[in-house]
Each structure stands twice: as structure tokens, then as C-alpha cells.
Design a protein around this motif. Sequence first.
Motif, PDB file in Angstrom:
ATOM      1  N   GLY A 252      18.803 -27.064 -99.937  1.00 16.55           N
ATOM      2  CA  GLY A 252      18.459 -26.432 -98.660  1.00 16.55           C
ATOM      3  C   GLY A 252      19.067 -25.128 -98.957  1.00 16.55           C
ATOM      4  N   ALA A 253      19.970 -24.983 -99.340  1.00 16.75           N
ATOM      5  CA  ALA A 253      20.849 -23.592 -99.836  1.00 16.75           C
ATOM      6  C   ALA A 253      20.000 -22.496-100.727  1.00 16.75           C
ATOM      7  N   ALA A 254      19.506 -23.514-101.900  1.00 16.52           N
ATOM      8  CA  ALA A 254      18.668 -22.687-102.685  1.00 16.52           C
ATOM      9  C   ALA A 254      17.457 -22.293-102.001  1.00 16.52           C
TER      10      ALA A 254
ATOM     11  N   ALA B  91       7.137 -21.087-102.973  1.00 15.84           N
ATOM     12  CA  ALA B  91       7.963 -21.286-101.797  1.00 15.84           C
ATOM     13  C   ALA B  91       9.224 -22.351-102.193  1.00 15.84           C
ATOM     14  N   GLY B  92       8.986 -22.762-103.580  1.00 12.59           N
ATOM     15  CA  GLY B  92      10.058 -23.501-104.203  1.00 12.59           C
ATOM     16  C   GLY B  92      10.494 -25.079-103.437  1.00 12.59           C
ATOM     17  N   PRO B  93       9.586 -25.954-103.122  1.00 14.59           N
ATOM     18  CA  PRO B  93       9.915 -27.163-102.592  1.00 14.59           C
ATOM     19  C   PRO B  93      10.147 -28.091-104.006  1.00 14.59           C
ATOM     20  N   VAL B  94      10.515 -29.216-103.921  1.00 18.27           N
ATOM     21  CA  VAL B  94      10.456 -30.177-104.596  1.00 18.27           C
ATOM     22  C   VAL B  94       8.984 -30.635-104.992  1.00 18.27           C
TER      23      VAL B  94
ATOM     24  N   ALA C 141      13.738 -17.936 -99.761  1.00 18.10           N
ATOM     25  CA  ALA C 141      12.969 -17.588 -98.716  1.00 18.10           C
ATOM     26  C   ALA C 141      13.017 -16.078 -98.010  1.00 18.10           C
ATOM     27  N   ARG C 142      14.284 -15.537 -98.509  1.00 15.89           N
ATOM     28  CA  ARG C 142      14.488 -14.159 -98.075  1.00 15.89           C
ATOM     29  C   ARG C 142      13.331 -13.042 -98.805  1.00 15.89           C
TER      30      ARG C 142
ATOM     31  N   VAL D  27       4.890 -23.487 -93.049  1.00 18.66           N
ATOM     32  CA  VAL D  27       5.817 -24.519 -92.768  1.00 18.66           C
ATOM     33  C   VAL D  27       6.815 -24.492 -93.831  1.00 18.66           C
ATOM     34  N   LEU D  28       6.441 -24.321 -95.184  1.00 17.06           N
ATOM     35  CA  LEU D  28       7.323 -24.343 -96.530  1.00 17.06           C
ATOM     36  C   LEU D  28       8.383 -23.154 -96.125  1.00 17.06           C
ATOM     37  N   LEU D  29       7.756 -22.147 -95.912  1.00 16.67           N
ATOM     38  CA  LEU D  29       8.618 -20.797 -95.689  1.00 16.67           C
ATOM     39  C   LEU D  29       9.578 -21.169 -94.669  1.00 16.67           C
ATOM     40  N   GLU D  30       9.214 -21.519 -93.468  1.00 20.58           N
ATOM     41  CA  GLU D  30       9.892 -22.021 -92.123  1.00 20.58           C
ATOM     42  C   GLU D  30      11.122 -22.867 -92.711  1.00 20.58           C
ATOM     43  N   ALA D  31      10.725 -23.987 -93.197  1.00 15.15           N
ATOM     44  CA  ALA D  31      11.899 -24.975 -93.659  1.00 15.15           C
ATOM     45  C   ALA D  31      12.721 -24.189 -94.394  1.00 15.15           C
TER      46      ALA D  31
END
Length: 354
Positions: free
Chosen positions: A326-328, A295-298, A333-334, A272-276
Motif C-alpha cells: 500500500g505504501a509503495a 498503476a502498479g497492482p499485483v 500514484a503521485r 479505481v486502481l489509481l484511487e486505491a
Amino acid sequence: MSVVFACLDADTLGGIQQVTHTLAQGLAGRGHEVHVIGLHRAARPFRYVERPRYERHVISSRPVGPQGPVARALAARRLRALLGGIRPGHAVLTSPSVVRRLDGVLPEAFHSIGQYHGSYDHASDCWHLAAIRKHYPALDQAVFLSEDDAWRFSEDALLPNAWSLPNPLALWPERTSALATPRVLGVGRLEGVKRFDRLISAFARSGVPGPWELHLIGDGSERERLRAHAAAEGVADRVVFRGPVPAARMTDEYLDAAVVGLTSDHEGLPVVLLEASAHGVPAVAFDVSGGVRSAGPVLVPPGDVDAFAAELGRLAGSLEERRRLGAAARERARAFRLDRVLDAWEELFTHLRR
């Protein structure tokens, strides 16, 4: 070459199953002979791939549960017969339970790869770490979801064969969310380990006003208890229980989200974090594993609902900040795009054949 994925149950709604079917379809698309084996039938099947390019098999017609010696012996006989008819190659055993079940059953002609979809911290809090210590050193490769977890398992479980491979994204969306819909999204099984009660509490405490809503996608035994919890927190009219959503429609859900929240007790590398991230949606999560961090969330401290609420409120209050994060997230995610993860799996297969 042939690649076999073995799961306790290959068709239930869950992270292991989603990753398994994504990898199976991707490797089959690259010309490999791929088989997905469920040791048990799914009680409530969920379809991940509309047109599978791989073969699917179920060994036992009964769902996962206690199994007597006679039933287990019959299942082992069926499994041996099935594997004996598949061209030797690589066998991916998707959990400690599967590794134990295939001990003595998997033909020696197969390279054995033991996955672990959880984190080191979760394994050390339950029987998984002991099982990994006992069974994974004898495998050709032990695969974990992040470099951090692979290192910790290799050090503590004395694994000489630890390797890291991340979960993949099934699709790379061309569109991203405008982040303008006032909606926080939670995705996953409505079960205790996912702790959606914390997400509901954080949403209630965040101070985010209407028309903001919290949408929960998924189903499970905690649904009615979570409804009652939302009422107790005073947000029953703003928490929407959506039920399960077909995998093919999840892109629309992310495009309509402004923030994703993840409040699980433990996670490996949650899809879910990757898809978001791929949809340009920022996320808030508890810092529970190296996979979550990758995955880089806050990040907020595990279990700190007030800190989680503060971050939800901060993101809900700033479209500019949501767009920046969101852009970061999409750029990060790439690294989890399916083609890159499949390349890494094929590198592992080449390594094992040497």
C-alpha cells in the motif's frame, strides 16, 4: 483558451465520463474556458462534480442508441451551431465513436485531439482499431493512456501523432487506509465486461475466512446474476452489493478497504486502481494493458482466477504485506495527481499551438 470535451454521453457512470469531468473541472480552475458536450442524454445521470466551473451541453434528448439520418442531421446542425459560438481552441474527442460523429462537423479553427480510453489489446479485438486507423491519423493529436499503448498504436495503426497522457486522480487524500478492516473492494459497473463473477469466484476460492467480506460498489444489468453466482460459490452471506456510491463518498470506501480487486476482461487505465493506490490500498488485477501495469497492482495472468485467488489469500493473510504494498502504491500514484496531469495537458496544448 477554450477546451471542449465531447462524449457520446457525458453523464453516465463510467470511466470516460469520470475522467472527462475531472479534467474539465481542473482546467476550468486554471482559467480555461471549458465546455463538456454530451452528444446524447444520459439514461441514468450520475453527478461527478458538485459545483462545475465549466459549461455543460446535451445535443440530443435521447439516450445513446440507433439514430436515423434525419435525427443525425439535426444533431449535427445543433452541434455546429454550438461549436460556432465557442471561442476556437482545442476539442478533445473522447472515443472513436465521437471522432466519427464529429468528422466534418468540428470547425477547422479547433485543434482536434482524439482520445482512446481502452488498451491496444482491446482495440485489436473489436472495431476500434479499424476506426482508429481510419480516422485518428487526420487528427492533430491521438492520445492514449500509457506509453506502451501509444507506441503499439503508432506502430500498428501507423499513427504519426500518437501521444500518451494518463488518467488523473480527482483528489489527493490526506489520510490512508489502516488496511485493518477485513474487506475486499470491487468498484465498477455491474456489466459483463467487468467480470465481477471472476472476482466473486476468486474471493470464494481464496480461503479467506469470515469476517472477511467482498463489497461491490456499482450497479448494472448483471446484479441479480452476480447474486446467484455468489450463492453458487457458497459466499452469498459474505458478498455485499452496495449499489452506486456518490463520488464525494468514495474516499470513505477506500479507507474501509484492505484490498481492491479488478477482474475486467479489458481496461485502459482504470481510475479505481489509481484511487486505491492514493489511499494506500494494495490491489490485485489481471495484466490486461500497459495502463494497468503503470498503476502498479499485483498482477496475475488474464483470466487466471486461481492465481487471483491465491494473491487475495496472501494479502488477506498478512497486514505487514498489505502495508508494504500500500505504501509503495501511494508513492507511485503521485505521478497521477491532478496537478501533474493538468500540466501535461497544458504542455500538449502548447505543442499544438506551435
